[in-house]
Motif scaffolding. Structure first.
Motif, mmCIF file in Angstrom:
data_model
loop_
_atom_site.group_PDB
_atom_site.id
_atom_site.type_symbol
_atom_site.label_atom_id
_atom_site.label_comp_id
_atom_site.label_asym_id
_atom_site.label_seq_id
_atom_site.Cartn_x
_atom_site.Cartn_y
_atom_site.Cartn_z
ATOM 1 N N GLN A 57 0.816 -1.216 0.000
ATOM 2 C CA GLN A 57 0.000 0.000 0.000
ATOM 3 C C GLN A 57 0.848 1.263 0.000
ATOM 4 O O GLN A 57 0.537 2.223 -0.693
ATOM 5 N N ASP A 58 1.968 1.284 0.745
ATOM 6 C CA ASP A 58 2.812 2.478 0.780
ATOM 7 C C ASP A 58 3.487 2.730 -0.561
ATOM 8 O O ASP A 58 3.643 3.875 -0.987
ATOM 9 N N VAL A 59 3.870 1.669 -1.280
ATOM 10 C CA VAL A 59 4.457 1.816 -2.619
ATOM 11 C C VAL A 59 3.416 2.397 -3.575
ATOM 12 O O VAL A 59 3.704 3.312 -4.352
ATOM 13 N N LEU A 60 2.194 1.867 -3.512
ATOM 14 C CA LEU A 60 1.110 2.356 -4.357
ATOM 15 C C LEU A 60 0.792 3.818 -4.055
ATOM 16 O O LEU A 60 0.657 4.639 -4.969
ATOM 17 N N ASN A 61 0.715 4.167 -2.785
ATOM 18 C CA ASN A 61 0.427 5.558 -2.403
ATOM 19 C C ASN A 61 1.522 6.514 -2.852
ATOM 20 O O ASN A 61 1.242 7.613 -3.324
ATOM 21 N N ASP A 62 2.786 6.096 -2.718
ATOM 22 C CA ASP A 62 3.901 6.935 -3.180
ATOM 23 C C ASP A 62 3.820 7.180 -4.686
ATOM 24 O O ASP A 62 4.021 8.302 -5.158
ATOM 25 N N ALA A 63 3.516 6.135 -5.445
ATOM 26 C CA ALA A 63 3.404 6.274 -6.903
ATOM 27 C C ALA A 63 2.256 7.217 -7.257
ATOM 28 O O ALA A 63 2.385 8.062 -8.151
ATOM 29 N N LYS A 64 1.139 7.091 -6.562
ATOM 30 C CA LYS A 64 0.002 7.982 -6.808
ATOM 31 C C LYS A 64 0.360 9.428 -6.515
ATOM 32 O O LYS A 64 0.024 10.334 -7.290
ATOM 33 N N GLN A 65 1.037 9.659 -5.406
ATOM 34 C CA GLN A 65 1.409 11.030 -5.034
ATOM 35 C C GLN A 65 2.356 11.646 -6.060
ATOM 36 O O GLN A 65 2.227 12.820 -6.411
ATOM 37 N N LYS A 66 3.317 10.861 -6.538
ATOM 38 C CA LYS A 66 4.239 11.361 -7.564
ATOM 39 C C LYS A 66 3.494 11.755 -8.834
ATOM 40 O O LYS A 66 3.760 12.801 -9.430
ATOM 41 N N LEU A 67 2.545 10.925 -9.254
ATOM 42 C CA LEU A 67 1.773 11.231 -10.458
ATOM 43 C C LEU A 67 0.855 12.427 -10.238
ATOM 44 O O LEU A 67 0.690 13.263 -11.139
ATOM 45 N N LEU A 68 0.267 12.533 -9.059
ATOM 46 C CA LEU A 68 -0.583 13.698 -8.766
ATOM 47 C C LEU A 68 0.221 14.982 -8.845
ATOM 48 O O LEU A 68 -0.234 15.979 -9.417
ATOM 49 N N LYS A 69 1.427 14.977 -8.285
ATOM 50 C CA LYS A 69 2.287 16.161 -8.346
ATOM 51 C C LYS A 69 2.664 16.490 -9.796
ATOM 52 O O LYS A 69 2.656 17.648 -10.189
ATOM 53 N N LYS A 70 2.954 15.469 -10.571
ATOM 54 C CA LYS A 70 3.310 15.683 -11.979
ATOM 55 C C LYS A 70 2.175 16.335 -12.739
ATOM 56 O O LYS A 70 2.374 17.285 -13.476
ATOM 57 N N TYR A 71 0.960 15.843 -12.558
ATOM 58 C CA TYR A 71 -0.181 16.374 -13.303
ATOM 59 C C TYR A 71 -0.696 17.692 -12.749
ATOM 60 O O TYR A 71 -1.273 18.480 -13.476
ATOM 61 N N GLU A 72 -0.463 17.953 -11.468
ATOM 62 C CA GLU A 72 -0.815 19.269 -10.920
ATOM 63 C C GLU A 72 0.048 20.349 -11.554
ATOM 64 O O GLU A 72 -0.414 21.425 -11.854
#
Length: 76
Positions: A57-72
């Motif tokens: 879950q922590d790996v998945l959450n980290d990947a999501k956060q990185k992508l959210l920052k990229k698209y923001e």
């Protein structure tokens, strides 16, 4: 009614060819190809052999956060 297709592809020499696979989360996908010699497809054309990689879950959450920052950054 359920239909299954066993899919094996051969080249002109009669050798088994590796099928293309776009599911990078399947354990049988390697470099865009399926490493299995035979697969079955369900009535929707989906592979019935697919086994998904379990992500922590922590790996998945980290990947999501990185992508959210990229698209923001791209949206502003």
């Amino acid at each position: 009614m359920v239909a299954f297709i066993i899919n094996t592809m051969y080249n002109f020499m009669g050798d088994i060819m590796k099928l293309n696979c776009e599911n990078c989360f399947c354990i049988y996908e390697e470099n865009g190809k399926c490493i299995l010699d035979k697969i079955e497809l369900d009535i929707l054309g989906q592979c019935t052999e697919c086994i998904y990689v379990n992500l922590e879950q922590d790996v998945l959450n980290d990947a999501k956060q990185k992508l959210l920052k990229k698209y923001e950054i791209l949206d502003t």
